[in-house]
Scaffold this motif. Sequence first.
Motif, PDB file in Angstrom:
ATOM      1  N   MET A  24       0.818  -1.208   0.000  1.00 10.37           N
ATOM      2  CA  MET A  24       0.000   0.000   0.000  1.00 10.37           C
ATOM      3  C   MET A  24       0.858   1.268   0.000  1.00 10.37           C
ATOM      4  SD  MET A  24      -3.102  -0.928  -0.277  1.00 10.37           S
ATOM      5  CE  MET A  24      -2.375  -2.084  -1.433  1.00 10.37           C
ATOM      6  N   PHE A  25       2.167   1.107   0.029  1.00  7.58           N
ATOM      7  CA  PHE A  25       3.088   2.231  -0.101  1.00  7.58           C
ATOM      8  C   PHE A  25       3.589   2.241  -1.540  1.00  7.58           C
ATOM      9  CE2 PHE A  25       7.331   4.196   0.170  1.00  7.58           C
ATOM     10  CZ  PHE A  25       6.960   5.414   0.709  1.00  7.58           C
ATOM     11  N   ALA A  26       3.227   3.268  -2.285  1.00  9.50           N
ATOM     12  CA  ALA A  26       3.652   3.364  -3.686  1.00  9.50           C
ATOM     13  C   ALA A  26       5.148   3.646  -3.747  1.00  9.50           C
ATOM     14  CB  ALA A  26       2.888   4.487  -4.385  1.00  9.50           C
ATOM     15  N   THR A  27       5.815   2.965  -4.658  1.00  8.45           N
ATOM     16  CA  THR A  27       7.247   3.171  -4.828  1.00  8.45           C
ATOM     17  C   THR A  27       7.581   3.336  -6.300  1.00  8.45           C
ATOM     18  OG1 THR A  27       7.805   0.829  -5.113  1.00  8.45           O
ATOM     19  CG2 THR A  27       7.757   1.667  -2.864  1.00  8.45           C
ATOM     20  N   GLY A  28       8.711   3.940  -6.537  1.00  2.90           N
ATOM     21  CA  GLY A  28       9.278   3.930  -7.863  1.00  2.90           C
ATOM     22  C   GLY A  28       9.965   2.594  -8.066  1.00  2.90           C
ATOM     23  N   VAL A  29      10.420   2.352  -9.280  1.00  2.00           N
ATOM     24  CA  VAL A  29      11.108   1.108  -9.604  1.00  2.00           C
ATOM     25  C   VAL A  29      12.476   1.453 -10.164  1.00  2.00           C
ATOM     26  CG1 VAL A  29      10.997  -1.030 -10.952  1.00  2.00           C
ATOM     27  CG2 VAL A  29       8.884   0.030 -10.125  1.00  2.00           C
ATOM     28  N   ALA A  30      13.481   0.723  -9.710  1.00  4.07           N
ATOM     29  CA  ALA A  30      14.850   0.968 -10.168  1.00  4.07           C
ATOM     30  C   ALA A  30      15.514  -0.351 -10.526  1.00  4.07           C
ATOM     31  CB  ALA A  30      15.650   1.682  -9.079  1.00  4.07           C
ATOM     32  N   VAL A  31      16.519  -0.271 -11.379  1.00  4.21           N
ATOM     33  CA  VAL A  31      17.361  -1.424 -11.698  1.00  4.21           C
ATOM     34  C   VAL A  31      18.769  -1.091 -11.244  1.00  4.21           C
ATOM     35  CG1 VAL A  31      18.397  -2.806 -13.545  1.00  4.21           C
ATOM     36  CG2 VAL A  31      15.956  -2.249 -13.625  1.00  4.21           C
ATOM     37  N   ILE A  32      19.330  -1.973 -10.425  1.00 10.16           N
ATOM     38  CA  ILE A  32      20.705  -1.834  -9.961  1.00 10.16           C
ATOM     39  C   ILE A  32      21.586  -2.587 -10.941  1.00 10.16           C
ATOM     40  CG2 ILE A  32      22.304  -2.202  -8.050  1.00 10.16           C
ATOM     41  CD1 ILE A  32      19.743  -0.461  -7.402  1.00 10.16           C
ATOM     42  N   THR A  33      22.628  -1.915 -11.439  1.00  7.18           N
ATOM     43  CA  THR A  33      23.573  -2.554 -12.346  1.00  7.18           C
ATOM     44  C   THR A  33      24.979  -2.413 -11.785  1.00  7.18           C
ATOM     45  OG1 THR A  33      23.778  -0.531 -13.645  1.00  7.18           O
ATOM     46  CG2 THR A  33      22.173  -2.163 -14.410  1.00  7.18           C
ATOM     47  N   ALA A  34      25.798  -3.403 -12.053  1.00  5.91           N
ATOM     48  CA  ALA A  34      27.197  -3.368 -11.608  1.00  5.91           C
ATOM     49  C   ALA A  34      27.990  -4.352 -12.448  1.00  5.91           C
ATOM     50  CB  ALA A  34      27.305  -3.742 -10.126  1.00  5.91           C
ATOM     51  N   ALA A  35      29.275  -4.073 -12.534  1.00  8.58           N
ATOM     52  CA  ALA A  35      30.172  -5.007 -13.211  1.00  8.58           C
ATOM     53  C   ALA A  35      30.386  -6.208 -12.300  1.00  8.58           C
ATOM     54  CB  ALA A  35      31.502  -4.325 -13.525  1.00  8.58           C
ATOM     55  N   ARG A  36      30.635  -7.333 -12.908  1.00 11.13           N
ATOM     56  CA  ARG A  36      30.920  -8.566 -12.182  1.00 11.13           C
ATOM     57  C   ARG A  36      32.348  -8.966 -12.530  1.00 11.13           C
ATOM     58  NH1 ARG A  36      26.245 -12.417 -13.131  1.00 11.13           N
ATOM     59  NH2 ARG A  36      25.396 -11.410 -11.326  1.00 11.13           N
ATOM     60  N   ALA A  37      33.057  -9.563 -11.589  1.00  8.17           N
ATOM     61  CA  ALA A  37      34.442  -9.970 -11.849  1.00  8.17           C
ATOM     62  C   ALA A  37      34.525 -10.860 -13.084  1.00  8.17           C
ATOM     63  CB  ALA A  37      35.016 -10.683 -10.625  1.00  8.17           C
ATOM     64  N   GLU A  38      33.594 -11.792 -13.208  1.00  7.96           N
ATOM     65  CA  GLU A  38      33.541 -12.670 -14.370  1.00  7.96           C
ATOM     66  C   GLU A  38      32.086 -12.845 -14.773  1.00  7.96           C
ATOM     67  OE1 GLU A  38      35.552 -16.396 -13.946  1.00  7.96           O
ATOM     68  OE2 GLU A  38      37.251 -15.485 -12.916  1.00  7.96           O
ATOM     69  N   GLY A  39      31.853 -12.903 -16.060  1.00  7.58           N
ATOM     70  CA  GLY A  39      30.506 -13.140 -16.547  1.00  7.58           C
ATOM     71  C   GLY A  39      29.766 -11.854 -16.860  1.00  7.58           C
ATOM     72  N   PRO A  40      28.474 -11.993 -17.137  1.00 10.24           N
ATOM     73  CA  PRO A  40      27.676 -10.818 -17.507  1.00 10.24           C
ATOM     74  C   PRO A  40      27.530  -9.874 -16.312  1.00 10.24           C
ATOM     75  CG  PRO A  40      26.254 -12.721 -17.191  1.00 10.24           C
ATOM     76  CD  PRO A  40      27.671 -13.219 -17.096  1.00 10.24           C
ATOM     77  N   PRO A  41      27.220  -8.610 -16.567  1.00 19.45           N
ATOM     78  CA  PRO A  41      27.039  -7.667 -15.466  1.00 19.45           C
ATOM     79  C   PRO A  41      25.868  -8.064 -14.572  1.00 19.45           C
ATOM     80  CG  PRO A  41      27.092  -6.534 -17.590  1.00 19.45           C
ATOM     81  CD  PRO A  41      27.024  -7.999 -17.872  1.00 19.45           C
ATOM     82  N   ILE A  42      25.850  -7.509 -13.387  1.00 20.92           N
ATOM     83  CA  ILE A  42      24.737  -7.678 -12.456  1.00 20.92           C
ATOM     84  C   ILE A  42      23.616  -6.749 -12.903  1.00 20.92           C
ATOM     85  CG2 ILE A  42      23.995  -7.330 -10.057  1.00 20.92           C
ATOM     86  CD1 ILE A  42      27.054  -7.733  -9.356  1.00 20.92           C
ATOM     87  N   GLY A  43      22.391  -7.194 -12.814  1.00 20.94           N
ATOM     88  CA  GLY A  43      21.229  -6.368 -13.111  1.00 20.94           C
ATOM     89  C   GLY A  43      20.032  -6.892 -12.350  1.00 20.94           C
ATOM     90  N   ILE A  44      19.546  -6.120 -11.360  1.00 23.55           N
ATOM     91  CA  ILE A  44      18.401  -6.566 -10.561  1.00 23.55           C
ATOM     92  C   ILE A  44      17.410  -5.415 -10.361  1.00 23.55           C
ATOM     93  CG2 ILE A  44      19.594  -8.416  -9.338  1.00 23.55           C
ATOM     94  CD1 ILE A  44      19.942  -6.539  -6.982  1.00 23.55           C
ATOM     95  N   THR A  45      16.133  -5.755 -10.381  1.00 23.49           N
ATOM     96  CA  THR A  45      15.070  -4.780 -10.158  1.00 23.49           C
ATOM     97  C   THR A  45      14.801  -4.667  -8.665  1.00 23.49           C
ATOM     98  OG1 THR A  45      14.058  -5.290 -12.285  1.00 23.49           O
ATOM     99  CG2 THR A  45      12.650  -4.241 -10.647  1.00 23.49           C
ATOM    100  N   VAL A  46      14.664  -3.420  -8.186  1.00 29.56           N
ATOM    101  CA  VAL A  46      14.328  -3.174  -6.785  1.00 29.56           C
ATOM    102  C   VAL A  46      13.243  -2.096  -6.703  1.00 29.56           C
ATOM    103  CG1 VAL A  46      16.643  -3.788  -5.942  1.00 29.56           C
ATOM    104  CG2 VAL A  46      16.093  -1.392  -6.408  1.00 29.56           C
ATOM    105  N   ALA A  47      12.489  -2.140  -5.629  1.00 31.86           N
ATOM    106  CA  ALA A  47      11.531  -1.076  -5.337  1.00 31.86           C
ATOM    107  C   ALA A  47      11.858  -0.468  -3.977  1.00 31.86           C
ATOM    108  CB  ALA A  47      10.104  -1.618  -5.355  1.00 31.86           C
ATOM    109  N   SER A  48      13.081  -0.717  -3.531  1.00 31.99           N
ATOM    110  CA  SER A  48      13.504  -0.273  -2.201  1.00 31.99           C
ATOM    111  C   SER A  48      14.667   0.706  -2.305  1.00 31.99           C
ATOM    112  CB  SER A  48      13.925  -1.476  -1.359  1.00 31.99           C
ATOM    113  OG  SER A  48      14.994  -2.149  -2.018  1.00 31.99           O
ATOM    114  N   PHE A  49      14.457   1.784  -3.003  1.00 30.95           N
ATOM    115  CA  PHE A  49      15.484   2.802  -3.210  1.00 30.95           C
ATOM    116  C   PHE A  49      15.095   4.052  -2.440  1.00 30.95           C
ATOM    117  CE2 PHE A  49      16.531   6.606  -5.828  1.00 30.95           C
ATOM    118  CZ  PHE A  49      17.891   6.626  -5.576  1.00 30.95           C
TER     119      PHE A  49
END
Length: 172
Positions: A24-49
Amino acid sequence: MNDVSTAVTTPEDEARQFRRTLAMFATGVAVITAARAEGPPIGITVASFNSVSLAPPLILFSVDRRCLSLDDLCVAGRYTVNVLDESQRETSNRFATARGSKWDGVSFDGVGIGRLPGALAAFECEAHAQHDGGDHVIFIGRVVRHTARHDGRPLIFFGGQYRSLDTTPVAA
């Protein structure tokens, strides 16, 4: 005499009800991105920003401990918080998945670490602190660069679904 029945609740029921109340608390939506030591970059959706401090410029977001990218994110020295535009529902859904081809056809915008094209705002951060948040880890980032475009509308999540923001001002 009136019978009073007592409902037996399980921890799962309580957690589900708590989640429904939090929705019941409206939030925006964000995607956190970061480089990873090996493999594809990190990419996760959060609503806790959220913002933490203006001086120094600090932000926070939290990540579920079950997230497959958590260990890599914990050791990432830098990451970007991408605040999504309402036209980016597919991007939100794509990065909310645990696996798959979430990076297919996605390129980073500009010179920043993982700035997604079309985002309303991007906060490029150095890792500042991590804290225990129960079943989540709370990340605090020190903002080193930020950018915004002021011609879009935010992607909003409320009541368990995406919503549109009515831009009609509310009377004071």
